[in-house]
Scaffold this motif. Structure first.
Motif, PDB file in Angstrom:
ATOM      1  N   ASN A 176       2.373   1.455  -3.105  1.00  0.00           N
ATOM      2  CA  ASN A 176       1.466   2.769  -3.804  1.00  0.00           C
ATOM      3  C   ASN A 176       1.387   4.205  -3.924  1.00  0.00           C
ATOM      4  OD1 ASN A 176      -0.498   1.908  -5.866  1.00  0.00           O
ATOM      5  ND2 ASN A 176      -1.369  -0.312  -4.234  1.00  0.00           N
ATOM      6  N   THR A 177       1.351   4.230  -2.568  1.00  0.00           N
ATOM      7  CA  THR A 177       0.916   5.581  -2.212  1.00  0.00           C
ATOM      8  C   THR A 177       2.730   6.239  -2.652  1.00  0.00           C
ATOM      9  OG1 THR A 177       0.505   5.112  -0.366  1.00  0.00           O
ATOM     10  CG2 THR A 177       0.090   6.916  -0.570  1.00  0.00           C
ATOM     11  N   SER A 190      -7.244  -1.071   0.028  1.00  0.00           N
ATOM     12  CA  SER A 190      -6.496  -0.337   1.082  1.00  0.00           C
ATOM     13  C   SER A 190      -6.868   1.296   0.796  1.00  0.00           C
ATOM     14  CB  SER A 190      -4.834  -0.376   0.984  1.00  0.00           C
ATOM     15  OG  SER A 190      -4.514   0.304  -0.130  1.00  0.00           O
ATOM     16  N   SER A 233      -8.133   0.599  -8.709  1.00  0.00           N
ATOM     17  CA  SER A 233      -7.966  -0.215  -9.809  1.00  0.00           C
ATOM     18  C   SER A 233      -9.299  -0.281 -10.452  1.00  0.00           C
ATOM     19  CB  SER A 233      -6.283  -1.692 -10.180  1.00  0.00           C
ATOM     20  OG  SER A 233      -6.896  -2.115  -9.349  1.00  0.00           O
ATOM     21  N   GLN A 245      -4.413 -10.434  -3.107  1.00  0.00           N
ATOM     22  CA  GLN A 245      -3.441  -9.556  -1.691  1.00  0.00           C
ATOM     23  C   GLN A 245      -2.235  -9.533  -2.838  1.00  0.00           C
ATOM     24  OE1 GLN A 245      -5.226  -9.942   1.094  1.00  0.00           O
ATOM     25  NE2 GLN A 245      -4.131  -8.514   1.987  1.00  0.00           N
ATOM     26  N   GLN A 277     -10.125  -3.752  -9.210  1.00  0.00           N
ATOM     27  CA  GLN A 277     -10.900  -4.165  -8.189  1.00  0.00           C
ATOM     28  C   GLN A 277     -12.017  -3.516  -7.654  1.00  0.00           C
ATOM     29  OE1 GLN A 277      -6.920  -1.709  -5.924  1.00  0.00           O
ATOM     30  NE2 GLN A 277      -6.675  -3.565  -5.337  1.00  0.00           N
ATOM     31  N   LEU A 308       3.307   6.712 -12.943  1.00  0.00           N
ATOM     32  CA  LEU A 308       1.914   5.837 -12.284  1.00  0.00           C
ATOM     33  C   LEU A 308       1.700   4.383 -12.011  1.00  0.00           C
ATOM     34  CD1 LEU A 308      -0.769   7.232 -14.879  1.00  0.00           C
ATOM     35  CD2 LEU A 308      -0.329   8.252 -12.526  1.00  0.00           C
ATOM     36  N   ALA A 309       1.462   4.768 -10.443  1.00  0.00           N
ATOM     37  CA  ALA A 309       1.211   2.876 -10.269  1.00  0.00           C
ATOM     38  C   ALA A 309       0.378   2.493 -10.692  1.00  0.00           C
ATOM     39  CB  ALA A 309       1.228   3.131  -8.503  1.00  0.00           C
ATOM     40  N   TYR A 310       0.555   1.583 -10.774  1.00  0.00           N
ATOM     41  CA  TYR A 310      -0.711   0.526 -11.529  1.00  0.00           C
ATOM     42  C   TYR A 310      -0.602  -0.603 -10.213  1.00  0.00           C
ATOM     43  CZ  TYR A 310      -1.367   2.907 -15.046  1.00  0.00           C
ATOM     44  OH  TYR A 310      -1.711   4.379 -15.761  1.00  0.00           O
ATOM     45  N   PRO A 311      -1.704  -1.562 -10.084  1.00  0.00           N
ATOM     46  CA  PRO A 311      -1.603  -2.841  -9.104  1.00  0.00           C
ATOM     47  C   PRO A 311      -1.753  -3.618 -10.643  1.00  0.00           C
ATOM     48  CG  PRO A 311      -3.880  -1.986  -8.960  1.00  0.00           C
ATOM     49  CD  PRO A 311      -2.851  -1.300  -9.725  1.00  0.00           C
ATOM     50  N   ASN A 358      -1.593  -7.066  -5.883  1.00  0.00           N
ATOM     51  CA  ASN A 358      -2.087  -5.558  -5.467  1.00  0.00           C
ATOM     52  C   ASN A 358      -0.614  -4.769  -5.377  1.00  0.00           C
ATOM     53  OD1 ASN A 358      -4.094  -5.813  -4.618  1.00  0.00           O
ATOM     54  ND2 ASN A 358      -4.641  -6.014  -2.588  1.00  0.00           N
ATOM     55  N   GLY A 415      -6.523   9.679 -11.749  1.00  0.00           N
ATOM     56  CA  GLY A 415      -4.926   8.941 -12.739  1.00  0.00           C
ATOM     57  C   GLY A 415      -5.637   7.186 -12.700  1.00  0.00           C
ATOM     58  N   SER A 430      -9.315  -8.102  -0.334  1.00  0.00           N
ATOM     59  CA  SER A 430      -8.906  -6.496   0.259  1.00  0.00           C
ATOM     60  C   SER A 430      -8.726  -4.850  -0.315  1.00  0.00           C
ATOM     61  CB  SER A 430      -7.987  -6.742   1.857  1.00  0.00           C
ATOM     62  OG  SER A 430      -6.800  -6.812   0.540  1.00  0.00           O
ATOM     63  N   PHE A 447      -3.319   4.446   7.913  1.00  0.00           N
ATOM     64  CA  PHE A 447      -3.397   3.498   7.028  1.00  0.00           C
ATOM     65  C   PHE A 447      -4.445   2.310   6.956  1.00  0.00           C
ATOM     66  CE2 PHE A 447       0.285   4.027   4.670  1.00  0.00           C
ATOM     67  CZ  PHE A 447       0.089   3.446   3.178  1.00  0.00           C
ATOM     68  N   ARG A 458      -7.228   5.944 -11.248  1.00  0.00           N
ATOM     69  CA  ARG A 458      -8.200   6.057 -10.880  1.00  0.00           C
ATOM     70  C   ARG A 458      -9.377   5.581  -9.955  1.00  0.00           C
ATOM     71  NH1 ARG A 458      -4.749   1.923  -6.890  1.00  0.00           N
ATOM     72  NH2 ARG A 458      -3.234   1.577  -7.907  1.00  0.00           N
ATOM     73  N   LYS A 475      -6.399  -1.059   6.373  1.00  0.00           N
ATOM     74  CA  LYS A 475      -6.830  -2.583   5.171  1.00  0.00           C
ATOM     75  C   LYS A 475      -8.436  -2.544   5.206  1.00  0.00           C
ATOM     76  CE  LYS A 475      -3.529  -5.278   3.295  1.00  0.00           C
ATOM     77  NZ  LYS A 475      -2.488  -6.370   3.488  1.00  0.00           N
ATOM     78  N   GLU A 477       1.315  -1.038   0.003  1.00  0.00           N
ATOM     79  CA  GLU A 477       0.216   0.495  -0.094  1.00  0.00           C
ATOM     80  C   GLU A 477       0.842   1.363  -0.348  1.00  0.00           C
ATOM     81  OE1 GLU A 477      -0.660  -2.730   2.374  1.00  0.00           O
ATOM     82  OE2 GLU A 477      -2.564  -3.104   0.991  1.00  0.00           O
ATOM     83  N   LYS A 478       1.755   1.105   0.985  1.00  0.00           N
ATOM     84  CA  LYS A 478       2.710   2.497   0.986  1.00  0.00           C
ATOM     85  C   LYS A 478       3.572   2.404  -0.162  1.00  0.00           C
ATOM     86  CE  LYS A 478       2.981   2.485   5.881  1.00  0.00           C
ATOM     87  NZ  LYS A 478       3.698   2.216   6.952  1.00  0.00           N
TER      88      LYS A 478
END
Lengths: 1062, 357
Positions: A198-199, B51, B211, A800, B214, A812-815, A803, B250, B49, B271, B252, B273, A195-196
């Motif tokens: 990602n940010t 976040s 995304s 999971q 998701q 840009l970030a993509y999962p 992600n 972006g 899940s 944060f 999202r 989840k 997650e981080k």
């Protein structure tokens, strides 16, 4: 009477003063060489074997098979001397096992193999990794295992101590490899937070690059300053966890991103790849003090070729005391969990004791018959024979192991015979007092000398063909005939040189002491009267004669029936009484390490509560130190997390009444009950008495279609499951195992500015848990690794894990999940091949009453026919040799069965050869075609005793029984030869046939009974050895039966033949 | 087999050398320890899940309209403030003069307007007596109109400056907590520059950016559990907003989730989840095995739990753990739903200890 060779030789030594000196010299050299010969338990077996590993990343098993396995098989099969090529094609890699013919020169074979492989490397497809060729030999088997365990110290510390210990032990001379098993190492975990990431718009490959880019140190040339050259070094490696935390891995909004902002960085033990534990069993007094199971680290110690295991083990043990003072802390205990040096020396000492026992027992027999002086002659001459044999062992580079020593015990009863015959005849002639002592001695030697030489060669002729037993059993067998032959020749030499000298000195004195006795005639003796009483009616009365022969034939026939009623069970070799065994645990493929550990722990609990167990070590996810058996079965490759084994050490065999095999059988039910609850397969693996095989029963299923082969194998598994006494059934077909095929939508990814390789690398980096760097620590023997990974919780689920971000060219970030579709599949099954044919293996063990695979397999044919096959196909059964064509299904039986068949076939051939050679020898001696046949009738007669003996003792008819039977053939023929020779001698003197036979019978009874007695007594000491029991029974039963029958039947038949002639 | 035993017996007797080996069986006399066990919790579940970041439902950054030096700041970070409470003053000396000017201008315009008004009335009376022409009257009317608007204008500009004066006293727009202070007394505050941030403490929500793969798995009013790792707790929530386009964000999709009951310990910016509860399409069903966190045994980085072994002994089973769910922890491997774990015992536990329930 003219002096023969025997007489001439004897005459020289009889007079010479050197004889006594020679005797002493021989003894000293022999005893000395017995200390020089390296001692070990198993014989040195030269089976050149090599494993070839090839990786072909990304390929399916079928692709691996056709691109890699098949071409390699062809290359390897073309090498002369290669007997078997086994291959396994798995997804992404192939393994080939190349086995050369037993006894091929090791170095030459490997050179040929390497040469042939290198020559053909250009045919390998693109993308194949370089070949890894691992050669294997019996010296890879560790002779010692040390297990470090502790109540307080954790396994990472223990690992460090173990590595230091390993380092020190490797310094000892003649130690080849020390390997450490178990324990974990310290490492630094960088646990990234998806997650981080990602940010902050980072991905793990960027982190890896930053780590690499900042962990460098180079020698960057030199500069010259005031006449001095100064070298430059630039850069620093990471040396502490702080260096990592402060590493800037990226930027966001013009602010730096530190590594510890996006990941948790901590010192940790590496995630467990295996669990090694140690615990005491109920039989150990330490269990009350240490009742739990403790984490452990094992060290396995292998020796160099030719080194003495016993001495080396003692050195290691002595050194451990020293190390304990130096660096092993008090709270880390060191337990010796395997000591082949000790077991070898025990075995060797035990056999040497048996040998001495046999010599003493034989001496007593001789004393009873010839008085203590006669006994003394034998007692003094036999050790000389053995001393010389040991010397020749040393010269021939044999080691003292259970096979070579066994050869000595085996011949004890036979080698004394030459001495006995000579001594007995001298004794008889001294008693008769027809000649002065010296002349009597020479006369006596001449009388029996030549037949003795002949008899010795018949015995040699009877054992020597066994040296040609082929296959893996060959090296186990050949020391026996060779050793026995050497001993026989030396015993003949001793009988002709030293015995006359000793006999002359000792036996002469007996007669001097009893001078008042009148010269005796044979007809006055009790033996003559008794023999006449028995034999005369048979000689006189035709009906009685034929009746007697008929009864003998009937008994012989009846005893054969015992084989068919399974009253006497045929087995290659019974299990030895050992102090260890192994429990092998297989969970379904795909089970986790923790789950495997859970099952292993439960089984270990059962083990430790057994009264026979001293201690045990369990190895989960890793292989235990291999045994010779494991070497052949490739147990060292059992490194997967769903595999485990438990090494069980049971009480010393002298402290318990039960045989290890019975204990192991007893364990099976309890262990299996636990394993069944978890769906695990177990095998109780004992140290095999003979050559190791894949399994007792192996069914190899060949055919045109692999799926159908698997189906057929499944049916065979079911059939075996229903067969009595068949246990531990398993097959080499993996359980269905889940696999996620992650399919990348390339177009979509590229539209967003992301390449497939980024997706793959990012996933690979965090899922593989591979170290990416290590801390700079100069002193450490185990540098701290740095590993980049996801937390277990993040890895627990595929969505999971996906992600995890990947960063596009636009930043840009993509999962990952944006570009990946998950396809659930089962893993393609591995493809096994043997000698270029696809094969499915089914394995099973035998336990119960019928322990031999013979009975399970012989009953199979009808059951196999009952299996439903696709139309147009049928099942062929093959017992020896691979099928020529695979367009139809074939079940080939292998394993112990194959070796049993080969050994009994080769022994049978040897037996045939023996009979022919003996026949030729006797024909040469007697210059008659018929006389030898009479003499050889003794051979089948011995069978009566052998079979009945096995039946009475409830023993298996084994390969050693067969050896006993073959050897007996020689001994029995020798008795006949001596008997008939005497009859002929008397006939020449003009005695009538009947009287000659009676006299010969009476005269020869004593030595024949004596030789039979010595064989029986000599064999008695090995009657309680589980492996050699069969031989003992053969020798005892066979010689008792055939001696009695030889004395009665042979003269009768000779009479029948000669009477017609006359 | 008795026959064989008999023969062996005789042979053994004959061999007097054989020593007797009647080793005593060690009885395991250690008393079994009483333990309390429980079945491993297991449930089948689908889970998905994502976040997010916790943020206050109402949050504002306080800025000034008027440029000026900050005179005094009346609040500190963490202070709770009421609506319309004055938070800080901006120096308004320049406005004061402007105000005076405007006042003077207003008064002047008023005077002129009054004169124009009087003039108009006078001329209207003159017109009635037809003493002036229409043109003269129109001129006066026009004069009146313009002085009126001039007056209005002067009035408005006065009001404007007065309002400006008011802007220098910056007030709280809603009741909440001062979460940040970006300015010091004496700093120059420019329009558009954030001075303070105020968050409403009672209302928190989770903002997530999902995304495209998701976003299909969530829908408005769906129940979710919100795990806040830094607090170590899981809360209930409900998805309130799901954006229908990602083009402006972006790539999202923006998703908002509200807490059912806003927890006190959770702070905005943390944060979180989020796990959707069962019955969402997509992920495969799997068995979730969990145990109370209190029974976990930790040794050198390994986690384990004592289980009731098949041979009635305690066994330390190493396990791999996953996420925390309340006071439970998920077990990824090492335990099956059939296992019984030991939750309490009368003595210290170790591997192989005889136990009873």
């Amino acid at each position: 009477m003219k002096n023969g060779i025997a007489g001439n030789i004897a005459k020289v030594f009889l007079d010479s003063k050197l004889t006594i000196l020679l005797m002493i010299v021989f003894m000293v050299i022999g005893v000395y060489s017995s200390f020089l010969i390296p001692r070990e338990e198993e014989p040195q077996i030269d089976v050149p074997m090599a494993d070839i590993f090839v990786g072909y990343p990304g390929a399916s098993p079928t692709e691996v098979e056709s691109r890699v396995a098949k071409p390699l098989e062809k290359i390897v099969s073309n090498i002369t001397g290669v007997e078997y090529v086994y291959s396994t094609s798995m997804s992404g890699q192939a393994m080939l096992i190349v086995q050369f013919v037993v006894g091929e020169d090791i170095e030459r074979s490997y050179v040929k193999l390497y040469d042939e492989l290198m020559k053909n490397m250009n045919h390998m497809p693109e993308g194949v990794t370089p070949l890894l060729v691992k050669t294997r030999s019996i010296n890879d088997v560790p002779i010692m295992n040390l297990t470090l365990w502790s109540e307080e110290v954790d396994d990472t510390q223990m690992k460090k101590v173990a590595l230091t210990l390993k380092d020190r032990i490797e310094q000892i001379e003649d130690i080849s490899v020390v390997e450490d098993i178990g324990g974990r190492r310290e490492q630094i975990d960088i646990i990234v937070n998806p997650e981080k990431l990602n940010t902050f718009k980072l991905n793990v490959t960027q982190i890896q690059q930053m780590l690499r880019a900042n962990n460098m140190r180079l020698s960057t040339g030199e500069m010259i300053q005031s006449n001095e050259s100064i070298s430059l070094k630039t850069g620093q490696f990471f040396s502490s966890i702080e260096d990592l935390k402060q590493l800037i891995v990226g930027q966001m909004d013009q602010k730096p991103i530190y590594l510890d902002q996006v990941a948790k960085i901590e010192y940790a033990a590496s995630s467990p790849q295996n669990f090694v534990s140690f615990g005491y069993g109920l039989a150990s007094t330490k269990q009350t003090e240490y009742p739990s199971e403790y984490p452990a680290v094992s060290l396995s110690i292998a020796k160099r070729k030719g080194a003495d295991a016993m001495q080396l083990a003692n050195v290691v043990i002595a050194n451990i005391d020293q190390y304990q003072k130096e660096f092993i802390p008090d709270n880390i205990k060191v337990e010796v969990t395997r000591n082949y040096g000790e077991t070898a020396s025990q075995k060797v000492s035990e056999l040497l004791l048996h040998l001495i026992g046999a010599i003493i027992a034989v001496t007593i027999i001789v004393m009873l018959a010839m008085g203590w002086r006669g006994g003394l002659v034998v007692f003094l001459s036999v050790p000389v024979t053995f001393a010389l044999t040991l010397l020749s062992y040393y010269l021939l580079d044999y080691t003292l192991n259970r096979i070579t020593l066994f050869a000595l015990i085996f011949v004890t009863g036979i080698v004394v015979d030459d001495s006995i015959i000579i001594a007995e005849n001298m004794h008889r002639h001294f008693k008769m007092k027809q000649l002065p002592f010296k002349k009597a001695a020479i006369y006596a030697i001449n009388e029996v000398g030549n037949p003795t030489i002949l008899a010795t060669f018949t015995v040699i002729a009877s054992v020597l063909p066994m040296a040609f037993v082929s296959g893996l059993m060959g090296p186990y067998m050949s020391p026996m005939p060779i050793g026995a032959s050497i001993a026989m020749i030396l015993s003949l030499f001793v009988a002709l040189t030293i015995v006359p000298y000793l006999g002359f000195i000792f036996l002469k004195k007996t007669e001097k002491a009893s001078k008042e006795e009148k010269p005796k005639d044979i007809t006055d003796s009790k033996i003559y009267k008794f023999y006449k009483k028995l034999q005369q009616p048979l000689l006189e009365n035709k009906a009685k004669r034929w009746g007697f022969l008929g009864i003998i034939f009937l008994i012989l026939f009846a005893s054969f029936i015992l084989f068919f009623t399974n009253s006497v069970i045929v087995k290659m070799l019974p299990f030895d009484n050992k102090n260890e065994f192994q429990i092998v645990i297989d969970l379904p493929e795909g089970s986790t390490l923790e789950q495997t550990n859970a099952v292993t722990q439960e089984i270990a609990q059962y083990v430790r509560q057994r009264p026979e167990v001293i201690n045990y070590q369990s190895y989960v996810g890793t292989a235990s130190p291999i045994t010779f058996n494991g070497l052949v079965r490739h147990y060292d490759l059992r490194q997967n997390q769903y595999l485990a084994d438990i090494q069980v050490n049971i009480t010393n065999k002298h402290d318990r009444s039960a045989q290890s095999h019975d204990i192991a059988k007893d364990f099976r039910a309890g262990v299996k009950a636990i394993a069944d609850q978890f769906g695990a397969e177990i095998k109780i693996v004992e140290v095999p008495p003979g050559p190791p095989v894949l399994s007792t029963i192996v069914a190899e299923v060949y055919g045109p279609d692999y799926q159908k082969q698997i189906q057929l194998a499944d049916s065979i598994k079911t059939i075996l499951g229903k067969t009595t006494d068949v246990v531990d059934i398993d097959w080499h077909v993996e359980a269905p195992q889940q696999e996620y095929d992650l399919i990348i939508d390339k177009e979509k990814a590229q539209l967003k500015g992301i390449q497939s390789v980024q997706v793959i690398q990012n996933l690979n980096l965090v899922m593989q848990d591979k170290p990416i760097a290590q801390l700079y620590e100069e002193q450490s023997n185990l540098p701290t690794r740095i590993s980049l990974k996801l937390s277990d919780a993040d890895k627990s689920n595929i969505s999971q894990a996906l992600n995890l971000p990947v960063i596009s060219q636009q930043g840009l970030a993509y999962p990952l999940s944006d570009f990946i579709t998950v396809d659930q599949k089962t893993i393609d099954k591995s493809i096994y091949r043997k000698n270029q044919r696809r094969v499915v293996y089914v394995t099973a063990e035998m336990a119960g009453k019928l322990e031999s695979p013979v009975y399970a397999i012989l009953g199979m044919e009808d059951k196999l026919k009952a299996i439903d096959m696709p139309k147009g196909y049928k099942i062929n059964e093959s017992y020896i040799g691979l099928p020529k064509h695979t367009d139809d299904f074939t079940v080939k039986w292998d394993g112990e069965w194959q070796i049993t068949l080969e050994v009994f076939r080769d022994l049978g051939l040897a037996f045939l050869g023996v009979i022919i050679i003996i026949y030729m020898l006797i024909v040469g001696w007697f210059q008659s075609f018929r006389a030898p046949i009479v003499m050889m009738i003794a051979i089948p007669l011995s069978l009566v005793g052998i079979i009945l003996g096995h039946w009475i003792m409830g023993a298996f008819f084994t390969a050693t029984s067969f050896i006993g039977m073959i050897a007996l053939a020689g001994i029995m023929v020798r008795n006949s030869v001596l008997l008939i020779d005497f009859v002929n001698l008397k006939l020449k003197e003009g005695m009538p046939l009947k009287e000659a036979i009676l006299q010969a019978g009476a005269v020869r009874t004593t030595p024949i009974l004596l030789t039979a007695g010595t064989v029986v007594i000599g064999a008695f000491v090995i009657l309680f050895d589980p492996i050699f029991q069969g031989l003992a029974i053969s020798l005892m039963g066979g010689s008792i039966a055939s001696t009695v029958l030889t004395l009665l039947v042979i003269p009768l038949i000779y009479y029948i033949i000669e009477k017609k002639k006359g | 087999m008795t026959r064989h035993k008999f023969i062996y017996g005789i042979l053994t007797l004959a061999l007097l050398s054989c020593g007797s080996s009647d080793k005593k069986d060690k009885s395991s006399d250690n008393q079994a320890v009483k333990v309390e066990t429980m079945k491993v919790n297991s449930s089948t579940q689908n889970r998905f899940s994502f976040s997010g970041t916790i943020s206050a439902k109402q949050m504002s950054t306080i800025k000034t309209r008027h440029a000026g030096y900050v005179k005094n700041i009346l609040v500190n970070v963490g202070d709770k403030v009421k609506k319309n409470q004055i938070l800080l003053n901006i120096d308004n000396a320049d406005l004061q003069t402007k105000l005076q000017q405007a006042k003077a201008g207003k008064e002047q315009a008023q005077k002129q307007f009054e004169i124009a008004q009087k003039d108009l009335k006078r001329y209207e009376r003159l017109k009635e007596s037809n003493s002036i022409s229409d043109k003269e009257l129109e001129q006066i009317q026009l004069q009146y109109q313009s002085s009126l608007s001039a007056f209005e204008q002067a009035k408005q500009s006065y009001n404007q400056v007065a309002a400006m004066m008011d802007y220098t006293n910056i007030k709280a727009p809603f009741t909440g907590t001062i979460s940040n202070k970006m300015i010091q007394e004496g700093d120059m505050a420019m329009p558009g520059m954030p001075l303070l941030s105020l968050t409403s403490s009672s209302q928190l929500e989770v903002k997530s950016n999902l995304s495209e793969t998701q976003i299909t798995k969530v829908k408005p009013r769906q129940k979710v559990s919100i795990q806040v790792p830094s607090v170590g707790k899981t809360f209930k929530g409900i998805i309130t907003e799901v954006s229908s386009s990602s083009e402006t964000n972006g790539n999202r999709y923006f998703v908002k989730t509200a807490f059912k009951n806003t927890p006190k310990e959770v702070l905005s910016g943390m944060f979180a989840k989020l796990y959707t509860d069962s019955r969402t399409q997509g992920d495969s069903k799997e068995v979730l095995v969990s145990i109370p966190q209190s029974v976990l045994v930790r040794q050198n980085g390994l986690e384990g739990v004592y289980v009731y072994g098949k041979s009635n002994t305690a066994l330390l089973r190493w396990i791999k753990t996953g996420r925390q769910i309340g006071d439970q922890i998920e077990v990824l491997s090492g335990l099956t739903p059939q296992d019984k774990i030991i939750i309490s015992a009368e003595s210290r536990l170790y591997n192989g200890l005889n136990i009873t329930e």
